[in-house]
Design an enzyme around this catalytic site. Structure first.
Site, mmCIF file in Angstrom:
data_model
loop_
_atom_site.group_PDB
_atom_site.id
_atom_site.type_symbol
_atom_site.label_atom_id
_atom_site.label_comp_id
_atom_site.label_asym_id
_atom_site.label_seq_id
_atom_site.Cartn_x
_atom_site.Cartn_y
_atom_site.Cartn_z
ATOM 1 N N CYS A 12 0.800 -1.228 0.000
ATOM 2 C CA CYS A 12 0.000 0.000 0.000
ATOM 3 C C CYS A 12 0.831 1.276 0.000
ATOM 4 O O CYS A 12 0.329 2.339 -0.389
ATOM 5 C CB CYS A 12 -0.945 -0.006 1.201
ATOM 6 S SG CYS A 12 -1.989 -1.472 1.278
ATOM 7 N N HIS A 67 -2.957 6.966 1.926
ATOM 8 C CA HIS A 67 -3.379 5.701 1.324
ATOM 9 C C HIS A 67 -4.868 5.512 1.591
ATOM 10 O O HIS A 67 -5.337 5.671 2.731
ATOM 11 C CB HIS A 67 -2.576 4.540 1.897
ATOM 12 C CG HIS A 67 -3.190 3.211 1.600
ATOM 13 N ND1 HIS A 67 -3.549 2.835 0.331
ATOM 14 C CD2 HIS A 67 -3.543 2.174 2.416
ATOM 15 C CE1 HIS A 67 -4.095 1.623 0.370
ATOM 16 N NE2 HIS A 67 -4.096 1.199 1.617
ATOM 17 N N ASN A 96 -10.125 0.165 -1.675
ATOM 18 C CA ASN A 96 -8.691 0.114 -1.396
ATOM 19 C C ASN A 96 -7.988 -0.497 -2.598
ATOM 20 O O ASN A 96 -8.108 -1.694 -2.861
ATOM 21 C CB ASN A 96 -8.462 -0.731 -0.133
ATOM 22 C CG ASN A 96 -6.995 -0.829 0.252
ATOM 23 O OD1 ASN A 96 -6.100 -0.590 -0.557
ATOM 24 N ND2 ASN A 96 -6.734 -1.211 1.495
#
Length: 316
Positions: A113, A242, A272
């Site tokens: 990530c 993020h 995500n």
């Protein structure tokens, strides 16, 4: 010393939309459950004919066009991804081939990530060292390929996409560098809190551990990123974290103290997307005119490996 700057951005997402109601027909969940816990309403999922390198190449091509550059002008390609199934050719090599590049150096970076902010720092360092002059930096992931679609705690989170940035040398960027110094690190002892493991690989995480770590440990680190860049959090025009979970993004942004900044919330519509999340969210902010050229934006990636990396950049 020659610095570097981001001169253009681009993003790309598959056409297929997967809503919370669609997920409710697949697993024991509901739109209310998902939005209350993670803040996501919908996400895009790529099909079998849309490999990671195609998503990456689409985003990269848009960024190059926005920069007014040809593929042959690029001398380094960096692709941040954790969903490359094959070990070779690398995603960066495949992207270079798809775009018809000449002979760039190619490198993949897998920090999950926080991959894009690691890759952006690597591009900055390469330019400063004189090893590259024009770099294409891409974050691209197909989290849908590694999701366990029977696990309601994780499958509701993920989405697919790619975001890209063009980084060039900036000889005049001494006092106000286009890409500020990176602050990066990890928590090796907690690396198993976020995993993509097995055959076939599957995404899993210890959600509460990640939430506590992110909301308590990351805000002071993000403030140090601003300090290294010589800017106060209150002077930021944008905060692009993020896009993990809205319940993480909002408290972390608040604790950073960026009271005048636009906070990216692309997770609501994209889910995500791992390494793609920061460049996609930033590209959309710039495209919509919510942040303007030259304004400072904090980019801060965190997650897999419990790694983190952040820098303040001047928006293109």
């Amino acid at each position: 010393m020659t610095g570097s700057r981001v001169v253009a951005l681009g993003h790309y997402q598959p056409a297929k939309e997967l809503t919370n109601d669609d997920l409710a027909a697949m697993v024991d969940t509901s739109d209310a459950w998902i939005t209350s816990r993670v803040g996501i309403r919908t996400r895009r999922i790529g099909g079998p004919d849309e490999p990671v390198d195609e998503l990456a190449a689409q985003a990269g091509a848009k960024a190059l066009a926005a920069a007014g550059l040809q593929p042959a002008d690029v001398d380094l390609v960096l692709v941040a991804t954790s969903t490359a199934i094959d070990r070779s050719p690398s995603m960066s090599a495949r992207v270079a081939a798809r775009l018809g590049m000449g002979s760039p150096a190619v490198m993949d970076i897998n920090v999950v990530c926080s991959g894009f902010t690691h890759a952006l720092a690597t591009a900055d360092h390469a330019v400063r060292a004189g090893a590259a002059a024009r770099v294409l930096v891409i974050g691209a992931d197909k989290m849908g390929d590694v999701a366990d679609w029977t696990d309601r705690s994780t499958c509701v989170l993920v989405g697919d996409g790619a975001g890209a940035a063009v980084v060039v040398a900036d000889p005049g960027g001494g006092d106000q560098p286009g890409i500020g110094p990176v602050l990066w690190g990890s928590v090796p002892g907690m690396g198993n809190a976020v995993r993509i493991e097995g055959t076939p690989p599957r995404f899993a995480q210890e959600g509460q551990s990640v939430y506590r770590w992110a909301t308590t440990q990351l805000p002071p680190i993000a403030r140090k990123v601003c300090e290294k860049a010589g800017i106060g959090p209150e002077d930021l025009a944008a905060v692009v974290l993020h896009q993990a979970n809205l319940r993480i993004i909002e408290p972390v942004a608040r604790k950073i103290g960026a009271v005048n900044a636009v906070v990216a919330r692309d997770v609501v519509d994209s889910g995500n997307t791992s390494a793609a999340s920061i460049p996609m969210a930033l590209s959309k902010l710039v495209e919509r005119g919510e942040v303007h050229s030259g304004e400072p934006a904090l980019l801060f990636g965190f997650g897999g490996n419990l790694s983190y990396a952040g820098q303040v950049i001047r928006c293109p």
